[in-house]
Design an enzyme around this catalytic site. Structure first.
Site, PDB file in Angstrom:
ATOM      1  N   HIS A  19       1.106  -1.071  -0.192  1.00 48.82           N
ATOM      2  CA  HIS A  19      -0.182   0.186   0.208  1.00 48.82           C
ATOM      3  C   HIS A  19       0.700   1.585   0.166  1.00 48.82           C
ATOM      4  O   HIS A  19       1.773   1.241   1.479  1.00 48.82           O
ATOM      5  CB  HIS A  19      -0.751  -0.188   1.182  1.00 48.82           C
ATOM      6  CG  HIS A  19      -1.657   0.621   1.354  1.00 48.82           C
ATOM      7  ND1 HIS A  19      -3.279   1.002   1.717  1.00 48.82           N
ATOM      8  CD2 HIS A  19      -1.917   2.565   0.792  1.00 48.82           C
ATOM      9  CE1 HIS A  19      -3.717   1.932   2.071  1.00 48.82           C
ATOM     10  NE2 HIS A  19      -3.189   3.072   0.866  1.00 48.82           N
ATOM     11  N   HIS A  21       1.168   4.587  -2.510  1.00 49.76           N
ATOM     12  CA  HIS A  21       0.544   5.694  -3.406  1.00 49.76           C
ATOM     13  C   HIS A  21       2.564   6.633  -4.039  1.00 49.76           C
ATOM     14  O   HIS A  21       2.890   6.805  -3.080  1.00 49.76           O
ATOM     15  CB  HIS A  21       0.149   6.701  -3.542  1.00 49.76           C
ATOM     16  CG  HIS A  21      -1.243   6.168  -2.633  1.00 49.76           C
ATOM     17  ND1 HIS A  21      -1.774   6.061  -3.421  1.00 49.76           N
ATOM     18  CD2 HIS A  21      -1.682   5.784  -1.532  1.00 49.76           C
ATOM     19  CE1 HIS A  21      -3.795   5.744  -2.790  1.00 49.76           C
ATOM     20  NE2 HIS A  21      -3.030   5.001  -1.493  1.00 49.76           N
ATOM     21  N   HIS A 200      -9.324   0.366  -1.328  1.00 47.91           N
ATOM     22  CA  HIS A 200      -9.524   2.102   0.134  1.00 47.91           C
ATOM     23  C   HIS A 200     -10.633   1.691   1.001  1.00 47.91           C
ATOM     24  O   HIS A 200     -11.492   1.705  -0.275  1.00 47.91           O
ATOM     25  CB  HIS A 200      -8.994   3.194  -0.303  1.00 47.91           C
ATOM     26  CG  HIS A 200      -7.955   3.133  -0.703  1.00 47.91           C
ATOM     27  ND1 HIS A 200      -6.793   2.734  -1.027  1.00 47.91           N
ATOM     28  CD2 HIS A 200      -7.088   4.573   0.459  1.00 47.91           C
ATOM     29  CE1 HIS A 200      -5.911   2.920  -1.437  1.00 47.91           C
ATOM     30  NE2 HIS A 200      -5.552   4.113  -0.298  1.00 47.91           N
ATOM     31  N   GLU A 203     -11.108   3.783   5.902  1.00 51.86           N
ATOM     32  CA  GLU A 203      -9.845   4.632   6.310  1.00 51.86           C
ATOM     33  C   GLU A 203     -10.970   5.712   7.101  1.00 51.86           C
ATOM     34  O   GLU A 203     -11.017   5.715   8.131  1.00 51.86           O
ATOM     35  CB  GLU A 203      -9.597   5.036   5.416  1.00 51.86           C
ATOM     36  CG  GLU A 203      -8.323   5.648   5.922  1.00 51.86           C
ATOM     37  CD  GLU A 203      -7.673   6.497   4.281  1.00 51.86           C
ATOM     38  OE1 GLU A 203      -8.116   6.777   3.155  1.00 51.86           O
ATOM     39  OE2 GLU A 203      -6.274   7.566   4.408  1.00 51.86           O
ATOM     40  N   ASP A 281       1.450   3.663   2.770  1.00 48.75           N
ATOM     41  CA  ASP A 281       0.615   4.856   1.950  1.00 48.75           C
ATOM     42  C   ASP A 281       1.537   5.884   1.279  1.00 48.75           C
ATOM     43  O   ASP A 281       1.719   5.890   0.382  1.00 48.75           O
ATOM     44  CB  ASP A 281      -0.517   5.510   3.519  1.00 48.75           C
ATOM     45  CG  ASP A 281      -1.923   5.514   2.667  1.00 48.75           C
ATOM     46  OD1 ASP A 281      -1.627   5.313   1.568  1.00 48.75           O
ATOM     47  OD2 ASP A 281      -2.579   6.383   3.979  1.00 48.75           O
ATOM     48  N   ASP A 282       1.727   7.158   2.200  1.00 47.27           N
ATOM     49  CA  ASP A 282       2.278   8.344   1.098  1.00 47.27           C
ATOM     50  C   ASP A 282       3.666   8.622   2.225  1.00 47.27           C
ATOM     51  O   ASP A 282       3.556   9.866   2.731  1.00 47.27           O
ATOM     52  CB  ASP A 282       1.424   9.391   1.318  1.00 47.27           C
ATOM     53  CG  ASP A 282      -0.213   9.019  -0.052  1.00 47.27           C
ATOM     54  OD1 ASP A 282       0.737   8.841  -0.584  1.00 47.27           O
ATOM     55  OD2 ASP A 282      -1.050   8.772   1.476  1.00 47.27           O
TER      56      ASP A 282
HETATM   57  N1  ADE Z   1      -4.313   8.469  -2.347  1.00 46.60           N
HETATM   58  C1  ADE Z   1      -2.748   8.262  -1.302  1.00 46.60           C
HETATM   59  N2  ADE Z   1      -3.104   8.519  -0.484  1.00 46.60           N
HETATM   60  C2  ADE Z   1      -4.912   8.478  -0.022  1.00 46.60           C
HETATM   61  C3  ADE Z   1      -5.153   7.572   1.453  1.00 46.60           C
HETATM   62  N3  ADE Z   1      -3.859   7.578   2.477  1.00 46.60           N
HETATM   63  N4  ADE Z   1      -6.387   7.600   1.142  1.00 46.60           N
HETATM   64  C4  ADE Z   1      -6.596   7.814   0.075  1.00 46.60           C
HETATM   65  N5  ADE Z   1      -7.208   8.450  -0.929  1.00 46.60           N
HETATM   66  C5  ADE Z   1      -5.263   8.362  -1.474  1.00 46.60           C
HETATM   67 ZN    ZN Z   2      -4.045   4.706   0.450  1.00 43.66          ZN
END
Ligand code: ADE
Ligand code: ZN
Length: 341
Positions: A19, A21, A200, A203, A281-282
């Site tokens: 996971h 991006h 997703h 969340e 994630d990011d």
């Molecule tokens: N796009 C990038 N990170 C995300 C996240 N945590 N939830 C939903 N969309 C995303």
């Molecule tokens: Zn994500």
């Protein structure tokens, strides 16, 4: 407190990242450099000024900055450089295999790039990364749920001629108000391409979105799934069916999905028999790459044995072929022997 030896061990622990991006690995330094290189006018003049923006109240406040900085990515070389910068860090975090989201609707329809430019750049980065670091993996084309269905369909039209270069379909961006049921047709089409399916769900959205992702999108993994906690029956089903969750603890903390790391539901999920994995994630936005997420869990009550089990889950829940999984499992076994776990 996690000591230096444990930190070092978690860094070398062999793992897969499921996971991630790629646009969320755009570090502020690289964003400023690309803005200059591509003549993009950003409202910040220094990296320090930009860094002041990295305080998020929720998913949307993060997405606003994430999409704004995405406009600095213009050429295939930009996408290649972004991918290589991530893979170098991933390698230093023990990642052997990475399944990587990208958001082509934004690059094509918001920023007016050619789909092939984006795909070429990312794939070139992955090719070099595999050669340089031995990292396997693939790309997951993520549908941006708060953009139009027309743009989702159009991106699948663009992707179809090169469908063999994509591993799967995903679903991301602003969740509440955009339930999985809206995207059943797009996921069915993606499956007809031979793609895997993940989404997703749960969340910020309710547990029912997780149920929809499983029943209507036939998602093979659930990204986040935090709100599974609210539905015991569904949790039992997810555990029984071996559906993996791709948990992202630092993301959940920074986006205020949880109030403190001790509140993260991963330990409860594990007790209930749910297959969990740990991911970043990011990472450029949330204060750490994947090893830092394992470390954050080590700071709570998770034992080293549990963290090693989570790394094993990441290998098993990946879409790597059996031969690759066997190689990764063997690497994890050698690590366990060397570290006494
Ligand atoms: N796009 C990038 N990170 C995300 C996240 N945590 N939830 C939903 N969309 C995303
Ligand atoms: Zn994500």
């Amino acid at each position: 407190m996690v000591g230096t030896a444990q930190r070092q061990a978690l860094r070398t622990l062999p793992k897969a990242e499921l996971h991630l991006h790629i646009e969320g690995t755009l570090e502020p330094e690289l964003a400023m450099k690309l803005a200059q290189r591509n003549n993009i006018d950003l409202p910040w003049h220094t990296v320090e000024e930009l860094e002041r923006e990295y305080q998020f109240e929720n998913l949307q406040s993060f997405l606003d900055l994430y999409y704004q900085l995405m406009q600095t990515l213009r050429t295939a070389d930009d996408f290649r450089d972004l991918m290589l910068a991530y893979l170098e860090r991933a390698h230093n975090n023990g990642v052997m295999h990475a399944e990587i989201f990208f958001d082509p609707q934004v690059h094509v329809f918001t920023n007016h790039l050619d789909y092939n430019t984006v795909l070429d750049g990312l794939r070139e980065g992955m090719r070099i990364g595999r050669e340089r670091y031995g990292i396997s993996g693939g790309l997951i084309l993520s549908i941006v749920r708060d953009m139009s269905l027309e743009s989702a369909n159009a991106i699948l039209d663009m992707a179809e001629p090169r469908k063999n270069e994509i591993l799967g379909i995903g679903l991301d961006s602003a969740e509440v108000g955009y339930p999985p049921e809206l995207f059943a047709d797009q996921f069915e089409r993606a499956r007809s391409f031979g793609w895997h399916a993940v989404a997703h769900a749960g969340e910020e959205g309710p547990a029912d979105y997780i149920r929809q992702a499983l029943d209507l999108l036939r998602a093979e993994r659930i990204d986040h799934g935090t709100h599974l906690l609210d539905d015991t029956e569904l949790m039992e089903r997810v555990a029984r069916d071996g559906i993996a969750l791709t948990c992202c603890p630092l993301s959940n903390l920074r986006l205020q999905v949880i109030n403190s790391m001790n509140e993260h539901p991963i330990a409860r999920f594990m007790r209930e028999g749910v297959t969990c994995t740990v991911n970043s994630d990011d990472p450029a936005y949330f204060g750490g790459y994947v090893a830092a997420n394992y470390e954050a869990l080590a700071e709570t009550r998770l034992s080293m044995e549990q963290l090693v089990a989570l790394a094993g889950n990441s290998i098993d829940a990946s879409f790597a072929d059996d031969a690759r999984k066997t190689t990764m499992r063997a690497q994890l076994d050698s690590w366990r022997t060397a570290h006494g776990f």
